[in-house]
Each structure stands twice: as structure tokens, then as C-alpha cells.
Scaffold this active site. Structure first.
Site, mmCIF file in Angstrom:
data_model
loop_
_atom_site.group_PDB
_atom_site.id
_atom_site.type_symbol
_atom_site.label_atom_id
_atom_site.label_comp_id
_atom_site.label_asym_id
_atom_site.label_seq_id
_atom_site.Cartn_x
_atom_site.Cartn_y
_atom_site.Cartn_z
ATOM 1 N N ASP A 267 0.854 -1.192 0.000
ATOM 2 C CA ASP A 267 0.000 0.000 0.000
ATOM 3 C C ASP A 267 0.895 1.249 0.000
ATOM 4 O O ASP A 267 2.018 1.185 -0.467
ATOM 5 C CB ASP A 267 -0.966 -0.047 1.188
ATOM 6 C CG ASP A 267 -2.249 0.737 0.923
ATOM 7 O OD1 ASP A 267 -2.157 1.848 0.391
ATOM 8 O OD2 ASP A 267 -3.341 0.245 1.249
ATOM 9 N N HIS A 290 1.940 1.979 -3.313
ATOM 10 C CA HIS A 290 1.005 2.921 -3.937
ATOM 11 C C HIS A 290 1.529 4.355 -3.939
ATOM 12 O O HIS A 290 0.779 5.292 -4.119
ATOM 13 C CB HIS A 290 -0.360 2.851 -3.241
ATOM 14 C CG HIS A 290 -1.041 1.528 -3.379
ATOM 15 N ND1 HIS A 290 -2.291 1.261 -2.877
ATOM 16 C CD2 HIS A 290 -0.640 0.378 -3.990
ATOM 17 C CE1 HIS A 290 -2.627 0.005 -3.160
ATOM 18 N NE2 HIS A 290 -1.643 -0.548 -3.822
#
Ligand SMILES: *[C@@H]1O[C@H](CO)[C@@H](O)[C@H](O)[C@H]1NC(C)=O
Ligand SMILES: *[C@@H]1O[C@H](CO)[C@@H](O)[C@H](O)[C@H]1NC(C)=O
Ligand SMILES: *[C@@H]1O[C@H](CO)[C@@H](O)[C@H](O)[C@H]1NC(C)=O
Ligand SMILES: *[C@@H]1O[C@H](CO)[C@@H](O)[C@H](O)[C@H]1NC(C)=O
Ligand SMILES: *[C@@H]1O[C@H](CO)[C@@H](O)[C@H](O)[C@H]1NC(C)=O
Length: 464
Positions: A267, A290
Site C-alpha cells: 500500500d 502505492h
């Protein structure tokens, strides 16, 4: 029957040995501490740590902890685990009472630690020296329901440092399986909450340096309601497909510096949430993951206030996003004064993003109102993208203002299978300066009128 009896006997013996040991150790340390009371251990050590005065060093081995290399399901090991957590808490309590106390996790040992809270207030300049390995319980069933929020909880601390050459291992793989086959079946069995590995709550002037943090069930390192945070020279890693495993997560925290670290997870490398201001993130290698994100902000019509964020000198490789701000529709508040500068991207899907339609399902309800975004600089975002160079989707009701694009140089990666894609630009106002590639980006930000700024400002009242 006989086996059960011998196990109980064993437990009794362990407890006896443990308490004897820890009382001894405490006596010993109290005596020595008195002798050296005025010796102050210097926080902020040079790269090669100076030898520590042993009066203030509390190794968890001298508090009854038994180190074991491999985890095991046998009852005997479970008993040892219990003692390890108590040993850590006992060592902590002793070190907490002296100036410059050090809780030592010695190298070449591995300790399984059950969820634990280590709290202050303590004497100044307490250090948790992690040179060995701390392991979280790998079996989900062994986590108590009340302990699911985090594995190691540090709270009410001032002038505290975690450092060392060791590793903190969240052993999270059992928690991630919801993203793989048997998805539904297994997801049902998983608790609704997954633990963060290390969490700081309501702490001031805390430093985390040099250690590795790996494979957390959820977020790796989280700061909540804290002020004066430094993270330096850490390595954070988890597999690319491990869900929600943010590297560093900041919430309601101010005066934060995160630097010289390698972060690659499933993430955000760094996630900046509501209540954060004066955050400086620099010299980070980010990927997979991300990217570096503000938000999602304003979920369920909540108020979000984020300001004075500087993210610079970052290298991103193989990330989904690069520099990103995401807000939910319908939120209140503002994001102000954010700079992303010198971000080198390679094979990043979308390097520059403002998304005010953030939604974690297929479709979210359309709402008017949004967290107002103003004063955002994307400066020297350079390298290759996989899908789209830029995606500025500002709210239709609240325009983004003073969004500046400066010296952007982005080209499609040779791995770009979608061919060249235009950027998306909606309701964003600001300046473009210096050479921009692709040149179509020039039209991405329109010059804003006073009228536009007034609309944006009128949504900002809740953060004043
Ligand atoms: C924390 O450290 C700073 C700088 O070393 C010092 O100014 C401050 O007084 C310390 N605070 C506490 C509570 O020890
Ligand atoms: C934090 O550190 C700063 C400067 O090092 C110091 O002025 C301040 O008093 C410290 N705050 C606390 C709560 O220790
Ligand atoms: C960074 O941390 C490692 C241990 O993980 C250590 O060996 C190295 O000296 C540290 N570097 C700096 C500049 O402190
Ligand atoms: C904007 O943020 C930067 C970095 O956090 C800070 O140094 C600067 O003073 C802020 N500018 C304003 C006008 O608040
Ligand atoms: C929201 O608005 C957009 C644009 O007007 C429209 O395309 C979309 O279908 C709407 N979504 C919902 C869930 O109403």
C-alpha cells in the site's frame, strides 16, 4: 493426563524461575543505578554507537525472556512466549525509571512477543535498542479480540528512541490471505480488525531509526496524536500484494521528518491523514506500493485538515501512484500548502494524481461538497509512467486552486502496454512553469480567477 500434569508442573517451574530472575535483576539494577544516578546517556548517537553505560541497560534476557529461533505450536513454547512479553514489560518498567535507560533486545536472538503496550511517562531519553528480532504471533487465533488494533503500542512517551540493527517482524501472511484464492471462505474467518505492527500514541519527540520493520498484518509504523517525530534510516518491506500494508501512517501528528529510508509494501509508502501539518518526507526509495499519499480524506462527510507538507527527493519504482492526494466526495475542510519536489519515477502507473472522487468500491454516491485543495506544487516529477502521466480530478463543486505544475518530464515507459495516454484534468486552476512533457499538460491547469478562489476559500472555514 500425565502429560497435562507435567505441563502444569513445567509452567509452575517456569514462573518460579522467571520471578526469581526478574526480582534479582531488578535489585541488581536498582543498586547500580543509584551509584550512577548522575550519568546521563546521550540521546542522538553518532553512526557508530558509543558504548552504553551498563547501569542503564536492561536486557530482556536478564528479565526471564527465553529466546527461541523457530516458533512452534507446542505448549512449552506458548509458556515461553508468555514469559517473553512479561520480561519485556519488566525490562521496560525498570529502564523507564532511570535517565537514559536502555531496554535491550540482544542480537542473534529471536523473541516472540504477544501484543503489548509499553507506556510512559518515563525518565527522559529512554531507548529501545532492537538488535535482535521481535516476532509477532503468526497464528490469528492466538490474538485476543481486545488486542487487534496493534501489536506493539507505545504511548505517552517523550524523548524516546527506538534504534538498532534488528528486525521487527509482524509475520502477517496469515492476515493477508483474503486477497488470494479461497477469498470468501477465509475472509469470513478473519477478524474485522487487523493489527498495525508499531503504533505510537500521544507521544512527543520520538525517533525511530535504523531498524527493519517487515510483513505487518496491516500498517507497519503508525503515529497518532503525536508531535516531534523523526524516522530515519529504516527499512520497511512487505509483499506487493499484501493488502493495506502502509509503510508509515501519520494521523493527527505535527512536526514530522521521515528521511533516508527504503519502503516497499502493498500500500502507500507514506500515508498522511487528517490533522497532519508540518510534515517533511525526503530521500525515500519507495516501491513496490502505492506511492506517497495524502488521504483518503473526508470520508462519510467528515472534516479533514492537512497543511504544510513537503515531499522531496524521492525515488519511486513500480508503484501504482506517485505523488497523490485523494479525497472522498462530500467531505469538509482543506488541504493547503503541499509540495512534491524532485520525484523520480520509473514504471509508475500514474505519477501525478489529485482524485476528489476517491471510492474504495465500484461506485460511491455522488455528493456535492469536498475537501478544498489549494496551494499544491508538483515540481520536477521526472521519469516514466505506465498508464497515464497525470490525473487531476477535482471536485465539480469545489475547484482545486493554485495547483502548479513545474518542470514535469514524463514519458511512457517501454513497458507501457496501453500506448500513449492523455492526462485527465478536471476543474483545476493554477500555473504551469518551465518545460512540461507531455506538452498537453500545459492545458491541465487553467489560470484561476478571484471568483474561483472565493469558492475554494468558502469551503475552508472548518480548519481555521
Ligand atoms: C527532550 O529533549 C529536548 C532536547 O534534548 C529537551 O529540550 C527537553 O527538555 C526534553 N524533554 C523532556 C521531557 O525530557
Ligand atoms: C521536544 O524537543 C524540542 C527541541 O528539541 C524541545 O524544545 C521540546 O521541549 C521537546 N518537547 C517535549 C515535550 O519534550
Ligand atoms: C542505518 O542502519 C543500519 C542498520 O540497519 C546501520 O548499520 C547503518 O550504520 C545506519 N546508517 C546510518 C547512516 O546511521
Ligand atoms: C508551507 O509548507 C512549508 C513546508 O512544510 C513551510 O516551510 C512553509 O512555511 C509553508 N508556507 C506557508 C505560507 O505556510
Ligand atoms: C455521478 O455523476 C457522474 C457525472 O455526472 C455520473 O456519470 C455518474 O453516473 C453518477 N454516479 C452516481 C452513482 O449517481
Amino acid at each position: 493426563m500425565k502429560r497435562a500434569f507435567s505441563l502444569v508442573l513445567l509452567l509452575v517451574i517456569w514462573l518460579f524461575v522467571f520471578s526469581a530472575l526478574s526480582i534479582d535483576a531488578r535489585k541488581y539494577h536498582t543498586k547500580k543505578t543509584k551509584m550512577h544516578k548522575n550519568k546521563k546517556h546521550k540521546n542522538n548517537p553518532a553512526p557508530a554507537p558509543a558504548p552504553l553505560p551498563d547501569s542503564s541497560v536492561f536486557s530482556i534476557l536478564s528479565f526471564g525472556a527465553k529466546a527461541n529461533g523457530v516458533s512452534d505450536d507446542s505448549k512449552l513454547i506458548i509458556i515461553v512466549l508468555l514469559l517473553t512479553k512479561q520480561a519485556l514489560v519488566s525490562a521496560w518498567k525498570s529502564a523507564c525509571k532511570v535517565i537514559g535507560g536502555v531496554v535491550e533486545i540482544p542480537s542473534e536472538f529471536k523473541f516472540l512477543i504477544k501484543p503489548v503496550t509499553l507506556q510512559g511517562p518515563c525518565m527522559p531519553n529512554l531507548v529501545l535498542q532492537i538488535d535482535g528480532t521481535l516476532l509477532a504471533p503468526p497464528k490469528i487465533g492466538s490474538w485476543a479480540k481486545s488486542n487487534l488494533y496493534q501489536w506493539m503500542n507505545f504511548k505517552w512517551l517523550q524523548n524516546f528512541t527506538i534504534q538498532g540493527t534488528g528486525t521487527v517482524d509482524g509475520q502477517g501472511s496469515n492476515w493477508w490471505c483474503s486477497s488470494q484464492v479461497n477469498k470468501k471462505k477465509r475472509a469470513k474467518k478473519l477478524p474485522g480488525i487487523k493489527p498495525t505492527a508499531l503504533r505510537f500514541y500521544s507521544s512527543y519527540n520520538v525517533t525511530v531509526r535504523d531498524i527493519s520493520i517487515v510483513n505487518s498484518p496491516l500498517c507497519h509504523l503508525k503515529f497518532d496524536n503525536s508531535k516531534g517525530v523523526k524516522v530515519e534510516n529504516v527499512t520497511i518491506s512487505a509483499p506487493e500484494d499484501s493488502p493495506n500494508t502502509d509503510g508509515i501512517h501519520l494521523q493527527n501528528s505535527q512536526d514530522v521528518e521521515i528521511m533516508h529510508s527504503d519502503i516497499g509494501t502493498g500500500d502507500d509508502c507514506v500515508s498522511i491523514q487528517t490533522g497532519c501539518s508540518n510534515i517533511h518526507v525526503h530521500h525515500i526509495n519507495c516501491g513496490p506500493g502505492h506511492g506517497i499519499s495524502l488521504g483518503g480524506l473526508g470520508k462519510d462527510k467528515s472534516t479533514a485538515c492537512v497543511s504544510n507538507i513537503l515531499v522531496e527527493n524521492i525515488v519511486m519504482q513500480n508503484t501504482l501512484y506517485g505523488a497523490r492526494i485523494k479525497t472522498w466526495q462530500g467531505g469538509i475542510g482543506s488541504v493547503k500548502n503541499v509540495t512534491f519536489s524532485n520525484i523520480q519515477v520509473s514504471d509508475v502507473k500514474v505519477p501525478i494524481t489529485i482524485d476528489q472522487y476517491y471510492c474504495d468500491k465500484n461506485q460511491c454516491k455522488n455528493q456535492t461538497g469536498a475537501v478544498a485543495i489549494s496551494g499544491v506544487k508538483f515540481d520536477q516529477i521526472i521519469g516514466t509512467y505506465l498508464v497515464q502521466p497525470i490525473h487531476l480530478a477535482c471536485s465539480s463543486s469545489v475547484p482545486c486552486t493554485d495547483v502548479d505544475l513545474i518542470s514535469i518530464q514524463l514519458e511512457p515507459s517501454i513497458n507501457n502496454k496501453h500506448g500513449f495516454q492523455q492526462g485527465l484534468c478536471w476543474n483545476s486552476y493554477g500555473k504551469s512553469l518551465g518545460p512540461l512533457a507531455p506538452a498537453s499538460m500545459d492545458y491541465c491547469v487553467r489560470s484561476g480567477s478571484e471568483f474561483v478562489k472565493r469558492i475554494s476559500k468558502s469551503h475552508d472555514i472548518s480548519c481555521l
